[in-house]
Design a protein around this motif. Sequence first.
Motif, PDB file in Angstrom:
ATOM      1  N   GLN A 151       7.631   2.150   8.085  1.00  0.00           N
ATOM      2  CA  GLN A 151       8.305   1.149   9.001  1.00  0.00           C
ATOM      3  C   GLN A 151       7.023  -0.198   9.079  1.00  0.00           C
ATOM      4  N   ALA A 152       5.952   0.291   9.545  1.00  0.00           N
ATOM      5  CA  ALA A 152       4.808  -0.736   9.530  1.00  0.00           C
ATOM      6  C   ALA A 152       4.775  -1.464   8.156  1.00  0.00           C
ATOM      7  N   GLN A 153       4.685  -0.819   7.176  1.00  0.00           N
ATOM      8  CA  GLN A 153       4.539  -1.291   5.790  1.00  0.00           C
ATOM      9  C   GLN A 153       5.410  -2.339   5.724  1.00  0.00           C
ATOM     10  N   LEU A 154       6.798  -2.064   5.965  1.00  0.00           N
ATOM     11  CA  LEU A 154       8.014  -2.992   5.316  1.00  0.00           C
ATOM     12  C   LEU A 154       8.019  -4.068   6.340  1.00  0.00           C
ATOM     13  N   ARG A 155       7.522  -3.928   7.537  1.00  0.00           N
ATOM     14  CA  ARG A 155       7.612  -5.218   8.616  1.00  0.00           C
ATOM     15  C   ARG A 155       6.186  -5.991   8.221  1.00  0.00           C
ATOM     16  N   ARG A 156       4.975  -5.563   7.690  1.00  0.00           N
ATOM     17  CA  ARG A 156       4.012  -6.367   7.206  1.00  0.00           C
ATOM     18  C   ARG A 156       4.308  -7.131   5.895  1.00  0.00           C
ATOM     19  N   ILE A 157       4.964  -6.078   5.265  1.00  0.00           N
ATOM     20  CA  ILE A 157       5.337  -6.925   3.747  1.00  0.00           C
ATOM     21  C   ILE A 157       6.393  -8.053   4.238  1.00  0.00           C
ATOM     22  N   GLY A 158       7.102  -7.865   5.149  1.00  0.00           N
ATOM     23  CA  GLY A 158       8.118  -9.022   5.484  1.00  0.00           C
ATOM     24  C   GLY A 158       7.446 -10.157   5.863  1.00  0.00           C
ATOM     25  N   HIS A 159       6.579  -9.934   6.812  1.00  0.00           N
ATOM     26  CA  HIS A 159       5.675 -11.044   7.051  1.00  0.00           C
ATOM     27  C   HIS A 159       4.972 -11.833   6.118  1.00  0.00           C
ATOM     28  N   ASP A 160       4.354 -10.903   5.212  1.00  0.00           N
ATOM     29  CA  ASP A 160       3.533 -11.459   4.234  1.00  0.00           C
ATOM     30  C   ASP A 160       4.514 -12.336   3.083  1.00  0.00           C
ATOM     31  N   LEU A 161       5.595 -11.796   2.985  1.00  0.00           N
ATOM     32  CA  LEU A 161       6.417 -12.589   2.142  1.00  0.00           C
ATOM     33  C   LEU A 161       6.883 -13.852   2.642  1.00  0.00           C
ATOM     34  N   ARG A 162       7.142 -13.685   3.896  1.00  0.00           N
ATOM     35  CA  ARG A 162       7.372 -15.084   4.509  1.00  0.00           C
ATOM     36  C   ARG A 162       6.364 -16.249   4.410  1.00  0.00           C
ATOM     37  N   LEU A 163       4.973 -15.622   4.721  1.00  0.00           N
ATOM     38  CA  LEU A 163       4.108 -16.742   4.637  1.00  0.00           C
ATOM     39  C   LEU A 163       3.876 -17.118   3.173  1.00  0.00           C
ATOM     40  N   LEU A 164       4.067 -16.272   2.244  1.00  0.00           N
ATOM     41  CA  LEU A 164       3.764 -16.535   0.663  1.00  0.00           C
ATOM     42  C   LEU A 164       5.018 -17.692   0.386  1.00  0.00           C
TER      43      LEU A 164
ATOM     44  N   PHE B 238       0.934  -1.272   0.001  1.00  0.00           N
ATOM     45  CA  PHE B 238       0.020  -0.066   0.262  1.00  0.00           C
ATOM     46  C   PHE B 238       0.962   1.158   0.041  1.00  0.00           C
ATOM     47  N   VAL B 239       1.080   1.772  -1.171  1.00  0.00           N
ATOM     48  CA  VAL B 239       1.914   2.886  -1.241  1.00  0.00           C
ATOM     49  C   VAL B 239       1.558   4.267  -0.668  1.00  0.00           C
ATOM     50  N   ASP B 240       0.239   4.574  -0.368  1.00  0.00           N
ATOM     51  CA  ASP B 240      -0.353   5.655   0.151  1.00  0.00           C
ATOM     52  C   ASP B 240      -0.245   5.529   1.680  1.00  0.00           C
ATOM     53  N   ASP B 241       0.128   4.437   2.276  1.00  0.00           N
ATOM     54  CA  ASP B 241       0.317   4.558   3.789  1.00  0.00           C
ATOM     55  C   ASP B 241       1.730   4.914   4.156  1.00  0.00           C
ATOM     56  N   ARG B 242       1.552   5.963   4.924  1.00  0.00           N
ATOM     57  CA  ARG B 242       2.790   6.886   5.054  1.00  0.00           C
ATOM     58  C   ARG B 242       3.581   6.136   6.435  1.00  0.00           C
ATOM     59  N   ASP B 243       3.255   5.057   6.876  1.00  0.00           N
ATOM     60  CA  ASP B 243       4.127   4.441   7.988  1.00  0.00           C
ATOM     61  C   ASP B 243       4.991   3.295   7.473  1.00  0.00           C
TER      62      ASP B 243
ATOM     63  N   LEU C 281       7.257   4.078  -1.624  1.00  0.00           N
ATOM     64  CA  LEU C 281       6.746   4.063  -0.345  1.00  0.00           C
ATOM     65  C   LEU C 281       8.018   4.904   0.359  1.00  0.00           C
ATOM     66  N   LEU C 282       9.286   4.504   0.082  1.00  0.00           N
ATOM     67  CA  LEU C 282      10.356   5.115   0.810  1.00  0.00           C
ATOM     68  C   LEU C 282      10.512   6.538   0.487  1.00  0.00           C
ATOM     69  N   ILE C 283      10.538   6.796  -0.814  1.00  0.00           N
ATOM     70  CA  ILE C 283      10.778   8.209  -1.233  1.00  0.00           C
ATOM     71  C   ILE C 283       9.839   8.965  -0.615  1.00  0.00           C
ATOM     72  N   ALA C 284       8.500   8.519  -0.656  1.00  0.00           N
ATOM     73  CA  ALA C 284       7.422   9.388  -0.106  1.00  0.00           C
ATOM     74  C   ALA C 284       7.877   9.605   1.521  1.00  0.00           C
ATOM     75  N   ALA C 285       8.449   8.590   2.108  1.00  0.00           N
ATOM     76  CA  ALA C 285       8.953   8.784   3.568  1.00  0.00           C
ATOM     77  C   ALA C 285       9.980   9.778   3.800  1.00  0.00           C
ATOM     78  N   GLY C 286      10.646  10.312   2.655  1.00  0.00           N
ATOM     79  CA  GLY C 286      11.911  11.038   2.973  1.00  0.00           C
ATOM     80  C   GLY C 286      13.338  10.701   2.529  1.00  0.00           C
ATOM     81  N   PHE C 287      13.277   9.249   1.975  1.00  0.00           N
ATOM     82  CA  PHE C 287      14.618   8.864   1.346  1.00  0.00           C
ATOM     83  C   PHE C 287      14.846   9.285   0.020  1.00  0.00           C
ATOM     84  N   SER C 288      16.055   9.798  -0.148  1.00  0.00           N
ATOM     85  CA  SER C 288      16.481   9.999  -1.578  1.00  0.00           C
ATOM     86  C   SER C 288      15.893   8.824  -2.574  1.00  0.00           C
ATOM     87  N   PRO C 289      15.862   9.103  -3.849  1.00  0.00           N
ATOM     88  CA  PRO C 289      15.804   7.995  -4.602  1.00  0.00           C
ATOM     89  C   PRO C 289      16.938   6.801  -4.518  1.00  0.00           C
TER      90      PRO C 289
END
Length: 236
Positions: A87-100, A80-85, A137-145
């Motif tokens: 860290q929570a996104q990357l944590r959830r994606i990590g667990h989802d990828l593991r289950l996948l 979900f690119v529009d979710d500005r959290d 997601l990361l660029i929107a969070a403030g990281f440079s490209p």
Amino acid sequence: MTSPNGTTNSSGPRKARLSREVVLSAALELVDAEGLEALTMRRLGQELGRDPMSLYRYAANRAALLDGVTERVLNELAIFVDDRDWQAQLRRIGHDLRLLALRHPNVVPLLVTRPLSTPLGLRPLGTLRPLEQILALLIAAGFSPADALHVYRAYYGFLYGHILNELQEYIVDPDENEAVLRLGLHRLPAKEFPHLRALGPVLAEYDGDVELDQGLSILLSGLATQLSGPPQQPLG
């Protein structure tokens, strides 16, 4: 068989209409059940009850079929690119990828190694979407490209390393009570591997979900520190 209106119907079961989705779903089911080696056009045609030549309309060759299976699995991963959290996104994606990966362990080699054999711009679009979405997601969070790309590489390197490690956890004798014996660590020379032998109980209680979350906490806290920048020096 003749129907009431006088028309003749076939008594055999009707075959499902072929589509790319039907073909790839059957291919994934075959890989899940029997491994990557079982996936051939001929075998897939048998599973679908079709002439293998009819499948080339949906995949030009076996390599394209493998790419399609990779896309099919990655499409199950929601980002979900529009979710500005972030860290929570990357944590959830990590667990989802593991289950996948645990649902489709035979596909993991495709996810990890197949992209390496194809230049970035020539890879199937479905395999590139997670990269594009996490960069956004990361660029929107403030990281440079450029930093966002570094984060992505570190993040997925950690995730794939964890997944491969979890899938390769090996128990010699699951009925043995002693952890050292259960893992076969008793075969190691005690003087050369004292720490590994001492960690037998910890290794035997390996929890992939907990282990992944601990690793993500370490990774994400470091990334958050990088994003906040170096501490400000007091003036004067």
